[in-house]
Design an enzyme around this catalytic site. Structure first.
Site, PDB file in Angstrom:
ATOM      1  N   LYS A  76      67.676  18.862  61.878  1.00  0.00           N
ATOM      2  CA  LYS A  76      68.221  18.525  63.207  1.00  0.00           C
ATOM      3  C   LYS A  76      67.872  17.088  63.605  1.00  0.00           C
ATOM      4  O   LYS A  76      68.365  16.586  64.607  1.00  0.00           O
ATOM      5  CB  LYS A  76      67.679  19.500  64.257  1.00  0.00           C
ATOM      6  CG  LYS A  76      68.191  20.936  64.054  1.00  0.00           C
ATOM      7  CD  LYS A  76      67.786  21.825  65.201  1.00  0.00           C
ATOM      8  CE  LYS A  76      67.756  23.280  64.873  1.00  0.00           C
ATOM      9  NZ  LYS A  76      69.077  23.921  64.882  1.00  0.00           N
TER      10      LYS A  76
ATOM     11  N   HIS B 271      65.126  30.854  71.203  1.00  0.00           N
ATOM     12  CA  HIS B 271      65.918  31.131  70.001  1.00  0.00           C
ATOM     13  C   HIS B 271      65.311  32.368  69.322  1.00  0.00           C
ATOM     14  O   HIS B 271      64.112  32.611  69.436  1.00  0.00           O
ATOM     15  CB  HIS B 271      65.791  29.906  69.088  1.00  0.00           C
ATOM     16  CG  HIS B 271      66.680  29.891  67.889  1.00  0.00           C
ATOM     17  ND1 HIS B 271      66.368  30.580  66.738  1.00  0.00           N
ATOM     18  CD2 HIS B 271      67.851  29.251  67.648  1.00  0.00           C
ATOM     19  CE1 HIS B 271      67.318  30.362  65.838  1.00  0.00           C
ATOM     20  NE2 HIS B 271      68.232  29.556  66.365  1.00  0.00           N
TER      21      HIS B 271
ATOM     22  N   ASP C 168      58.069  25.335  70.344  1.00  0.00           N
ATOM     23  CA  ASP C 168      59.233  25.200  69.470  1.00  0.00           C
ATOM     24  C   ASP C 168      59.942  23.908  69.876  1.00  0.00           C
ATOM     25  O   ASP C 168      60.597  23.857  70.917  1.00  0.00           O
ATOM     26  CB  ASP C 168      60.148  26.420  69.661  1.00  0.00           C
ATOM     27  CG  ASP C 168      61.487  26.259  68.949  1.00  0.00           C
ATOM     28  OD1 ASP C 168      61.767  25.164  68.421  1.00  0.00           O
ATOM     29  OD2 ASP C 168      62.259  27.236  68.949  1.00  0.00           O
TER      30      ASP C 168
ATOM     31  N   GLN D 266      64.686  21.522  69.319  1.00  0.00           N
ATOM     32  CA  GLN D 266      65.740  20.797  70.038  1.00  0.00           C
ATOM     33  C   GLN D 266      65.249  19.540  70.740  1.00  0.00           C
ATOM     34  O   GLN D 266      66.057  18.779  71.263  1.00  0.00           O
ATOM     35  CB  GLN D 266      66.433  21.722  71.052  1.00  0.00           C
ATOM     36  CG  GLN D 266      67.244  22.844  70.420  1.00  0.00           C
ATOM     37  CD  GLN D 266      68.409  22.354  69.561  1.00  0.00           C
ATOM     38  OE1 GLN D 266      68.834  21.197  69.645  1.00  0.00           O
ATOM     39  NE2 GLN D 266      68.923  23.237  68.719  1.00  0.00           N
TER      40      GLN D 266
ATOM     41  N   CYS E 179      72.115  32.364  68.610  1.00  0.00           N
ATOM     42  CA  CYS E 179      70.804  32.942  68.237  1.00  0.00           C
ATOM     43  C   CYS E 179      69.936  33.131  69.476  1.00  0.00           C
ATOM     44  O   CYS E 179      68.716  32.936  69.419  1.00  0.00           O
ATOM     45  CB  CYS E 179      70.072  32.091  67.204  1.00  0.00           C
ATOM     46  SG  CYS E 179      70.941  31.992  65.653  1.00  0.00           S
TER      47      CYS E 179
HETATM   48  C1  LIG Z   1      65.336  26.102  69.820  1.00  0.00           C
HETATM   49  C2  LIG Z   1      65.476  26.436  68.368  1.00  0.00           C
HETATM   50  N1  LIG Z   1      64.464  27.027  67.741  1.00  0.00           N
HETATM   51  C3  LIG Z   1      64.531  27.337  66.441  1.00  0.00           C
HETATM   52  C4  LIG Z   1      65.644  27.094  65.700  1.00  0.00           C
HETATM   53  C5  LIG Z   1      65.683  27.480  64.255  1.00  0.00           C
HETATM   54  O1  LIG Z   1      65.692  26.361  63.450  1.00  0.00           O
HETATM   55  P1  LIG Z   1      65.908  26.488  61.886  1.00  0.00           P
HETATM   56  O2  LIG Z   1      67.148  27.277  61.679  1.00  0.00           O
HETATM   57  O3  LIG Z   1      66.033  25.067  61.442  1.00  0.00           O
HETATM   58  O4  LIG Z   1      64.709  27.162  61.330  1.00  0.00           O
HETATM   59  C6  LIG Z   1      66.740  26.482  66.312  1.00  0.00           C
HETATM   60  C7  LIG Z   1      67.977  26.234  65.534  1.00  0.00           C
HETATM   61  O5  LIG Z   1      69.059  26.216  66.043  1.00  0.00           O
HETATM   62  C8  LIG Z   1      66.652  26.157  67.683  1.00  0.00           C
HETATM   63  O6  LIG Z   1      67.671  25.589  68.324  1.00  0.00           O
END
Ligand SMILES: Cc1ncc(COP(=O)(O)O)c(C=O)c1O
Length: 408
Positions: free
Chosen positions: A224, A121, A198, A201, A366
């Protein structure tokens, strides 16, 4: 798992859109919230609201206890050794920015390398690109194979350059790929790297064991995992956090401030400048209680059966015309399914599905570097969760048949 019972806990499913009951298949973007979570946040503000850590009066002590209780709850979810390893932040994005900024100020120097992956992401790419711009680190990307798995040979090749940091998502928000984090961490540690995970997900779908994963730092977002927006977690190994400087300065994070010097507090306070999102933290704890109440094994089983049902529907109804990205084997992936439908732009798909009450996301998710790697401008993504059932998947594919007719 009794989906009807779970669904009844989520007020949003009483709503309809364009004359259809809501079919929500965008949980990878954000999950819906059960009543228990909404009530937990309301209860905090109604009955226990005061600023934390500052007051000696009873109400402030209650608020502080609620906040620190939430930290303990998250520590249990992560199998952390100590609640002080849990830093409350706004979400995964803030956690990863905190990590990049802090390591940039301490562990990294010009010419050092950071290794990320092509499936990340933007929030696990851009903070490192910003360090590349500001301090001249090198940034490399592990490639994927044809099925959307990280290529071990490419990882090994990059590790020969001894990156200071290896950062990887536990689960891809596009491909659904579950990365073998432990194996990656072992290889990265052998090369002398720190491992950042990270878990945005993965945390909604499986209990996280930070030690078993071999992570040094790990991030996830409350919104999430059925929690509210604006609360998330950075977990870090105690000894590592102790060596990391703060990314942000202000109240609460200091031991002493004088005109000529400042001394920071120990973690986690050092990383939590300013008034924290206490109501959010309390509600996040309640969300983790809710998920545990449903049962992690039940959730995994439910999601696997939905995934297999969805894959069968896709194949039987569309054959080659619909291509789902990511690993074919359901045991190597989560329920997220990003797909393309021959001859139709993802935004048209999402718009027509919306008219049927089906909420899916279309775009680059993203993950522009991943889109470029896959050679697609955008994809449509369905991401079910605990409140979805096979009837929702039927609605998705009924809607897609309409899309196919319109564009025939
Ligand atoms: C794999 C991953 N990393 C990071 C994020 C970013 O999360 P946040 O917008 O809650 O900071 C997301 C959000 O869709 C994601 O899917």
């Amino acid at each position: 798992m009794d989906v009807a019972r779970v669904r009844a806990d989520f007020p949003i499913f009483q709503r309809s859109f364009h004359g259809h009951p809501l079919v929500y298949l965008d949980s990878a973007a954000t999950s819906q919230k059960p009543r228990a979570v909404l009530e937990a946040e309301e209860r905090f503000y109604a009955d226990h609201n005061a600023n934390v850590h500052r007051g000696v009066y009873a109400l402030s002590v209650e608020a502080t206890d609620a906040y620190e209780g939430a930290r303990e709850r998250v520590a249990r979810f992560l199998h952390a050794d100590d609640p002080s390893e849990v830093v409350f932040v706004r979400g995964t994005t803030e956690a990863l920015n905190l990590v990049a900024t802090s390591l940039g100020r301490s562990a990294l120097a010009r010419g050092d390398r950071v290794l990320t992956t092509v499936m990340e992401h933007h929030s696990n790419i851009v903070p490192w690109q910003m360090l590349r711009e500001s301090m001249g680190i090198g940034l490399d990307f592990v490639d994927i194979d044809a099925e959307g798995r990280l290529r071990t040979d490419d990882l090994e090749r990059h590790l020969l350059r001894r990156p200071k940091v290896v950062t990887v998502c536990h689960v891809s928000n596009v491909l659904g790929t579950v990365n073998p984090v432990r194996e990656i961490a072992d290889r990265a540690h052998a090369a002398g790297s720190l491992v950042v995970v990270d878990a945005a997900q993965s945390a909604p779908h499986r209990p996280i064991d930070v030690r078993e994963l071999g992570a040094d730092l790990l991030a996830f977002s409350g919104h999430k995992v059925l929690g509210p927006m604006g609360i998330g977690v950075l977990w870090g190994r105690k000894e590592l956090l102790a060596k990391m400087p703060p990314a942000m300065g202000g109240g609460e994070m200091i031991q002493e401030v004088h005109q000529d010097r400042v001394e920071f507090r120990e973690p986690p306070a050092r990383f939590e400048a300013g008034t924290p999102n206490v109501g959010g933290a309390v509600a996040l704890a309640s969300a983790l209680d809710y998920l545990e109440g449903v049962g992690w094994d039940e959730i995994a089983e439910h999601e696997r059966s939905l995934l297999e049902y969805s894959s069968r529907q896709a194949h039987e109804r569309f054959g080659e015309r619909l291509r789902i990205y990511g690993p074919a084997e359901s045991r190597d992936r989560q329920g997220i399914q990003a797909f393309s439908l021959q001859g139709v732009h993802p935004h048209d798909i999402a718009t027509i599905l919306d008219a049927e009450g089906v909420a899916v996301r279309a775009g680059h998710h993203c993950c522009q570097p991943l889109m470029e790697r896959l050679g697609v401008p955008a994809l449509t993504r369905s991401s079910p969760y605990i409140y979805n059932d096979p009837a929702d998947i039927d609605h998705l594919y009924d809607g897609l048949e309409k899309v196919a007719q319109v564009f025939a």
